[in-house]
Motif scaffolding. Structure first.
Motif, PDB file in Angstrom:
ATOM      1  N   MET A 258      72.242  49.491  46.936  1.00  0.00           N
ATOM      2  CA  MET A 258      73.729  49.133  46.906  1.00  0.00           C
ATOM      3  C   MET A 258      74.254  50.466  46.071  1.00  0.00           C
ATOM      4  O   MET A 258      73.936  50.877  44.976  1.00  0.00           O
TER       5      MET A 258
ATOM      6  N   ALA B 234      83.997  47.671  40.013  1.00  0.00           N
ATOM      7  CA  ALA B 234      85.345  47.826  40.892  1.00  0.00           C
ATOM      8  C   ALA B 234      86.389  47.266  40.056  1.00  0.00           C
ATOM      9  O   ALA B 234      86.963  46.314  40.680  1.00  0.00           O
TER      10      ALA B 234
ATOM     11  N   ARG C 230      86.564  50.071  45.419  1.00  0.00           N
ATOM     12  CA  ARG C 230      86.167  49.243  46.785  1.00  0.00           C
ATOM     13  C   ARG C 230      86.011  50.045  47.828  1.00  0.00           C
ATOM     14  O   ARG C 230      84.848  50.081  48.717  1.00  0.00           O
TER      15      ARG C 230
ATOM     16  N   THR D 136      76.146  52.154  43.517  1.00  0.00           N
ATOM     17  CA  THR D 136      77.246  51.904  41.913  1.00  0.00           C
ATOM     18  C   THR D 136      77.581  53.013  41.269  1.00  0.00           C
ATOM     19  O   THR D 136      77.010  54.195  41.518  1.00  0.00           O
TER      20      THR D 136
ATOM     21  N   TYR E 152      82.169  50.339  45.989  1.00  0.00           N
ATOM     22  CA  TYR E 152      81.851  49.526  44.614  1.00  0.00           C
ATOM     23  C   TYR E 152      82.029  48.347  44.615  1.00  0.00           C
ATOM     24  O   TYR E 152      83.370  47.740  45.315  1.00  0.00           O
ATOM     25  N   THR E 153      81.423  47.495  44.089  1.00  0.00           N
ATOM     26  CA  THR E 153      81.748  45.950  43.979  1.00  0.00           C
ATOM     27  C   THR E 153      81.524  45.350  42.579  1.00  0.00           C
ATOM     28  O   THR E 153      80.973  46.264  41.627  1.00  0.00           O
ATOM     29  N   GLY E 154      81.911  44.282  42.021  1.00  0.00           N
ATOM     30  CA  GLY E 154      81.851  43.893  40.766  1.00  0.00           C
ATOM     31  C   GLY E 154      82.340  44.492  39.548  1.00  0.00           C
ATOM     32  O   GLY E 154      83.546  45.164  39.690  1.00  0.00           O
TER      33      GLY E 154
END
Length: 275
Positions: free
Chosen positions: A1, A104, A95, A3, A99-101
């Motif tokens: 993922m 973001a 996003r 990051t 990126y997530t969580g």
């Protein structure tokens, strides 16, 4: 993922140094002061108005214009105030990078800032949280560790850590420990005067820090500290940092700050320049 942290590691010294390349095209670009930008991104969303953070307007405008050019921010909000609309637009940009969580939240990191500003600006005075390490049985990033060590040096004593960073699942913390820059410290055996001195030293090196009491919530006596301008922060921690700048207590009631006054309120980077 993907990051922000993986990109920071890949970028290496280039992220920390923030030294523009020595060619005419880069030299002609305006400079974005990341220290000032992050301060505005923490303070402005917590303001009751659209006031600007001192020294941050030009850097915020560079980001807002870049977001507008990508169709993520209305021209109405290109005003130098890094408020909730700019936070939401920046989160959308994060996003779009995958990126997530926690990566973001709308708080800029050096990698996304450089990506957004390609051909538009160069980033100076960059901030990096560093890598995640274990300290006294909890996780923190190396920036937070350095800050704590310096506060302890000023105090002449070591502090006990009861909760670190990157730690989720503790309901009473309201998510403030989910990301970087957050610490809970033991006050067991410390007199009232020593507790106040601990808070003052923590604030001196760049923490927003308060004594928490059982009367305030479902917890025992402890010190809660948030590293100002940590770009790995959770949204809750970002809000507490902003509230600290605005003279509030970092609790949901947003009451007046009940800790020792330290002026000026400095980040870790600003403190280091005083040494």
């Amino acid at each position: 993922m993907l990051t922000r942290r993986s990109l920071l590691v890949a970028a290496g010294a280039a992220v920390v140094g923030a030294v523009p390349l020595a060619n005419s095209a880069t030299a002609a670009l305006p400079q974005l002061d990341m220290e000032a930008l992050i301060k505005a991104a923490q303070i402005d969303p917590r303001r009751p108005d659209t006031a600007l953070t001192d020294g941050a307007k030009d850097s915020v405008l560079l980001v807002e214009r870049a977001l507008q050019a990508r169709g993520l921010l209305s021209s109405t909000y290109v005003d130098g105030h890094f408020g909730t609309s700019t936070i939401a637009a920046y989160a959308a940009y994060q996003r779009s990078l995958g990126y997530t969580g926690l990566d973001a939240t709308g708080l800029p990191g050096p990698s996304s800032l450089r990506s957004l500003g390609e051909g538009r600006y160069t980033v100076v005075r960059a901030i990096s949280p560093g890598s995640v390490v274990t300290l006294r049985g909890v996780q923190v990033n190396t920036r937070t560790r350095s800050m704590l060590f310096e506060a302890e040096r000023l105090l002449g004593r070591q502090l006990g850590i009861t909760q670190g960073s990157y730690s989720s699942g503790v309901g009473a913390s309201a998510g403030t420990h989910d990301g970087g820059g957050a610490l809970d410290l033991s006050v067991s055996g410390l007199s009232s005067a020593v507790r106040t001195d601990v808070l003052r030293r923590l604030r001196t090196v760049g923490f927003a820090a308060w004594l928490r009491t059982p009367a305030q919530g479902d917890w025992g006596y402890h010190i809660h500290a948030i590293a100002l301008s940590d770009t790995d922060q959770s949204t809750g921690a970002q809000n507490q940092a902003g509230d600290y700048y605005l003279g509030r207590n970092g609790l949901a009631n947003r009451g007046a700050d009940d800790g020792p006054a330290v002026s000026p309120k400095r980040t870790w980077e600003e403190y280091q320049r005083t040494l």
